[in-house]
Design an enzyme around this catalytic site. Structure first.
Site, PDB file in Angstrom:
ATOM      1  N   ASP A 198       0.280  11.079  -0.467  1.00  0.00           N
ATOM      2  CA  ASP A 198      -0.761  12.092  -0.334  1.00  0.00           C
ATOM      3  C   ASP A 198      -2.068  11.458   0.130  1.00  0.00           C
ATOM      4  OD1 ASP A 198      -1.592  10.787  -2.684  1.00  0.00           O
ATOM      5  OD2 ASP A 198      -2.257  12.629  -3.631  1.00  0.00           O
ATOM      6  N   TRP A 221       0.853  -1.202   0.000  1.00  0.00           N
ATOM      7  CA  TRP A 221       0.000   0.000   0.000  1.00  0.00           C
ATOM      8  C   TRP A 221       0.878   1.237   0.000  1.00  0.00           C
ATOM      9  CZ3 TRP A 221      -4.777  -0.845  -1.235  1.00  0.00           C
ATOM     10  CH2 TRP A 221      -5.731   0.163  -1.127  1.00  0.00           C
ATOM     11  N   GLU A 254      -3.416   8.574  -1.706  1.00  0.00           N
ATOM     12  CA  GLU A 254      -2.621   7.338  -1.594  1.00  0.00           C
ATOM     13  C   GLU A 254      -1.879   6.987  -2.879  1.00  0.00           C
ATOM     14  OE1 GLU A 254      -6.239   4.825  -0.344  1.00  0.00           O
ATOM     15  OE2 GLU A 254      -5.066   4.932   1.491  1.00  0.00           O
TER      16      GLU A 254
HETATM   17  C1  NOJ Z   1      -6.699   3.133  -4.128  1.00  0.00           C
HETATM   18  C2  NOJ Z   1      -6.622   4.516  -3.580  1.00  0.00           C
HETATM   19  O1  NOJ Z   1      -7.323   4.609  -2.403  1.00  0.00           O
HETATM   20  C3  NOJ Z   1      -7.093   5.502  -4.609  1.00  0.00           C
HETATM   21  O2  NOJ Z   1      -7.042   6.798  -4.108  1.00  0.00           O
HETATM   22  C4  NOJ Z   1      -6.208   5.374  -5.790  1.00  0.00           C
HETATM   23  O3  NOJ Z   1      -6.601   6.266  -6.801  1.00  0.00           O
HETATM   24  C5  NOJ Z   1      -6.195   3.950  -6.307  1.00  0.00           C
HETATM   25  N1  NOJ Z   1      -5.872   3.021  -5.257  1.00  0.00           N
HETATM   26  C6  NOJ Z   1      -5.200   3.810  -7.448  1.00  0.00           C
HETATM   27  O4  NOJ Z   1      -3.911   4.057  -6.994  1.00  0.00           O
HETATM   28  C1  NOJ Z   2      -9.530   6.416  -1.665  1.00  0.00           C
HETATM   29  C2  NOJ Z   2      -9.236   7.849  -1.402  1.00  0.00           C
HETATM   30  O1  NOJ Z   2      -8.356   8.306  -2.391  1.00  0.00           O
HETATM   31  C3  NOJ Z   2      -8.614   8.027  -0.034  1.00  0.00           C
HETATM   32  O2  NOJ Z   2      -8.440   9.392   0.204  1.00  0.00           O
HETATM   33  C4  NOJ Z   2      -9.508   7.429   1.018  1.00  0.00           C
HETATM   34  O3  NOJ Z   2      -8.880   7.536   2.267  1.00  0.00           O
HETATM   35  C5  NOJ Z   2      -9.820   5.978   0.708  1.00  0.00           C
HETATM   36  N1  NOJ Z   2     -10.322   5.849  -0.626  1.00  0.00           N
HETATM   37  C6  NOJ Z   2     -10.873   5.416   1.668  1.00  0.00           C
HETATM   38  O4  NOJ Z   2     -12.074   6.120   1.514  1.00  0.00           O
END
Ligand code: NOJ
Ligand code: NOJ
Length: 455
Positions: free
Chosen positions: A215, A159, A218
């Site tokens: 960020d 992750w 993620e």
């Molecule tokens: C899961 C993340 O939570 C999301 O923000 C991101 O765009 C996708 N993975 C792809 O990296």
């Molecule tokens: C993906 C988002 O990009 C992230 O900001 C968030 O924390 C997770 N999903 C869970 O909602």
């Protein structure tokens, strides 16, 4: 409004709601006939806000303390696959908890709200307890770890980590809770039960202040405006809190003074790094700089609604004011980009565009999100509060109208809406969407009250 809604509602949805829709159309034609269109509009928005608030709160509470988890765990969404959001994200949980702190704070001013007050307080103590557990769990990056199973175990799979906004967001919401307890004369509960968690988070934030971090989305490991802004605010809130606790905490007073001094120094370092994000030459804030690693390496536009989220979540320690020219230009540029990017915005509607995360986004093909559109609404409400301006109320309402358009008849909000059809997409019943709605309308209520008192 209703007419446009029916025009832009996908056909099968329309069919489902056909009876309602045709009833509404006849009401609308009547009111148009009598020249009452404008009146009908704002009454409908108000009515929707009332009912959506109840729905949002109910569904949010359903996502907290799930049966198969520990009390105080907050599901990002009940969705277990496509996407699997059945985790407690530290960031999402902290932003959700803002809702209950706000309720706890407001209850003093709203007599008769006692049942809500104690329900909110119970949720807050469960949050404290769950976070006590996950703070000491053996995770890969300690307090920078982004997500945990609902039974408190850290998620150790691959992750984007660390995510250093998370401990700061948690410290900020916990300090708001502490203040609300202090105001109610419950200082020792604040000091004994909440402050130790804040100390853990702030010691991490303080020592990692300039370390590259993933960020909030993620994806991008580097130097992020959002992370720096919330970290700075947490350190400054912490410095104030430490001084206010002098002589009360179990620590010697001199320790509190030392901490306050250290945290202010670290906050100043964050400010140094933040300056680089404010680009005078481009007339905008650039959210991400100094890429280290991650799935998204470059965002040509530099535009990202993370910047707006940073501002609305650091009200108590603003880095930029709501009037700041470059900040306001940044929002305008973002809105203009999303206006062009998403087909659902390409209509004759007189409402604001649906807002995404950033123009280059490809997650689920890149769509508008509820929480980012709501962040725009909340920005304008809070700007209005800072300036006692009713123009901002109207501006915010245009974004709220957009959210209303894509929320279904049962008041559900998922994570995203399809950029072509407006249908909800990705994680269903996203806690953060509901929280974003509830904090936006709280700001709206306060703005409306301020306007009435002012004129
Ligand atoms: C899961 C993340 O939570 C999301 O923000 C991101 O765009 C996708 N993975 C792809 O990296
Ligand atoms: C993906 C988002 O990009 C992230 O900001 C968030 O924390 C997770 N999903 C869970 O909602």
């Amino acid at each position: 409004m209703v007419l446009y809604w029916t025009m832009n509602t996908p056909l099968n949805k329309l069919a489902k709601n056909w009876q309602n829709a045709s009833a509404l159309i006849s009401i609308l034609s009547l009111s148009l006939f009598f020249g009452l269109g404008a009146v009908a509009d704002s009454t409908q928005l108000e009515a929707w806000i009332q009912s959506e608030a109840r729905t949002a709160e109910t569904r949010l509470v359903q996502n907290i303390s799930p049966r198969d988890g520990l009390p105080g765990a907050v599901l990002a969404s009940p969705s277990r696959h496509d996407p699997d959001y059945y985790y407690n994200w530290v960031r999402d949980a902290a932003l959700v908890t803002e809702v209950f702190v706000t309720e706890f704070e407001n209850s003093k001013m709203r007599p008769g709200a006692d049942a809500r007050h104690s329900a909110a307080e119970n949720i807050l103590w469960d949050y404290v307890e769950f976070n006590q557990t996950i703070q000491v769990a053996q995770s890969l990056t300690g307090l920078g770890e982004p997500k945990f199973y609902v039974d408190g175990r850290p998620f150790n799979g691959p992750w984007g980590r660390p995510q250093n906004d998370s401990p700061a967001l948690r410290a900020n919401v916990l300090m708001r809770f502490m203040k609300a307890l202090q105001v109610r004369g419950r200082v020792s509960e604040a000091v004994d039960r909440v402050w130790p968690l804040v100390l853990n988070d702030l010691s991490y934030v303080s020592s990692e202040i300039l370390s590259p971090s993933f960020d909030l989305w993620e994806e991008f490991k580097g130097d992020n405006f959002f992370t720096l802004t919330v970290d700075r605010a947490a350190l400054l809130n912490g410095a104030q809190m430490a001084q206010s606790l002098n002589g009360l905490s179990k620590q010697r007073p001199s320790n509190n003074e030392k901490l306050a001094t250290l945290w202010r120094i670290q906050a100043a370092k964050a400010e140094g790094a933040l300056q680089k994000h404010v680009s005078q030459s481009r007339g905008q804030i650039i959210e991400n700089l100094d890429y280290v690693t991650g799935s998204v390496a470059r965002k040509e536009s530099g535009l990202d609604v993370a910047t707006v989220l940073a501002v609305i979540h650091t009200d108590t320690q603003p880095y930029l004011s709501y009037k700041d020219t470059i900040l306001n230009q940044t929002l305008q540029k973002q809105a203009a980009q999303f206006q062009n990017l998403y087909a659902i915005n390409n209509t004759k509607l007189t409402i604001a565009p649906a807002i995404g995360r950033y123009p280059e986004d490809v997650y689920y093909n890149g769509n508008p999100w509820f929480l980012t559109t709501l962040a725009f609404a909340e920005f304008y409400y809070r700007q209005g509060l800072a300036q006692a301006s009713s123009d901002s109320l109207a501006q915010g309402d245009l974004y709220l109208e957009r959210v209303r358009l894509h929320t279904d008849g049962q008041g559900h909000m998922s994570e995203q809406m399809d950029k072509g059809s407006g249908y909800m997409l990705s994680a269903a019943d996203l806690s953060w969407s509901y929280a974003a709605f509830l904090t936006a309308i709280d700001a709206r209520d306060k703005l409306k009250a301020a306007i009435v008192n002012d004129y």
